[in-house]
Write an enzyme that holds these catalytic residues in place. Sequence first.
Site, PDB file in Angstrom:
ATOM      1  N   HIS A  79      51.571  85.706   2.515  1.00 45.57           N
ATOM      2  CA  HIS A  79      52.080  85.077   1.285  1.00 45.57           C
ATOM      3  C   HIS A  79      51.159  85.392   0.111  1.00 45.57           C
ATOM      4  CE1 HIS A  79      55.441  82.503   2.702  1.00 45.57           C
ATOM      5  NE2 HIS A  79      54.829  82.664   3.870  1.00 45.57           N
ATOM      6  N   GLU A 121      51.817  85.285  -2.954  1.00 49.04           N
ATOM      7  CA  GLU A 121      52.023  84.349  -4.070  1.00 49.04           C
ATOM      8  C   GLU A 121      51.130  83.118  -3.973  1.00 49.04           C
ATOM      9  OE1 GLU A 121      54.282  82.294  -0.926  1.00 49.04           O
ATOM     10  OE2 GLU A 121      53.907  84.395  -1.432  1.00 49.04           O
ATOM     11  N   CYS A 143      56.994  87.468   3.953  1.00 50.19           N
ATOM     12  CA  CYS A 143      57.116  86.694   5.182  1.00 50.19           C
ATOM     13  C   CYS A 143      58.525  86.844   5.769  1.00 50.19           C
ATOM     14  CB  CYS A 143      56.721  85.245   4.937  1.00 50.19           C
ATOM     15  SG  CYS A 143      56.366  84.337   6.469  1.00 50.19           S
TER      16      CYS A 143
END
Length: 236
Positions: A215, A217, A115
């Site tokens: 994202h 994660e 990001c």
Amino acid sequence: MDNQPLIGVTTYLTQARWGVAWDLPAALLPAAYPRYVQRAGGLAVMLPPDDPATAAAVVRRLDGLVLAGGEDLDPALYGDRPHPRAGAPVPERDRWELALLAAALEQDVPVLGICRGMQLMNVHAGGTLIQHLPDEVGHEDHNPVAGSFTEHPVKPVPGTFTGGLLPESCDVATHHHQAVDRLGEGLVATAHAEDGTVEALEYPGDSFRVGVQWHPEARDDLRLIEALVHAAARRG
């Protein structure tokens, strides 16, 4: 395991509250980031903002680097004035992460930008950013709910490193209101959203130097971080 690669992850520098009454400046990171590294077999270490002059020495101790998401970059870094919807910059973090990235590129340490991290990679290479994406694409699908990840599809570019890791089309976790405008020198756009927004970029070549606007994660797909950790392990 003695051979687990050491992966540095950059952090926020912000005012935070915790416990009964603590309200102090803090270097912090959502727990999803270190867990993401750990699930891929890496050792995660947090890299709070520091003197940029120390960045090269820090990177020499790392096997890989993750540039985490966070605040908007200072638009002065790419020669622009702040948009009314732009967030307040954090110059200490900007300077530190730009120095870390420069050192990682110089030392051929694998890098994954997430990001803000991808945007930082683009600005470091001389590129620019769209400061408020809805002005350009006419919708808020990249960031519809503040503080929550939503999903939209992206299409990786075949023949790129990113395209080799991901399927022809995949849904990703998104939360951003800025995006790549002019691509930085030497970078290649490697995935796009349906509205044309650049969703991934990379430096061509054999080294792992990839940025993604989403994202990873925040979801269970470990392909990107596993590729980073494997690249980091090969350095040893």
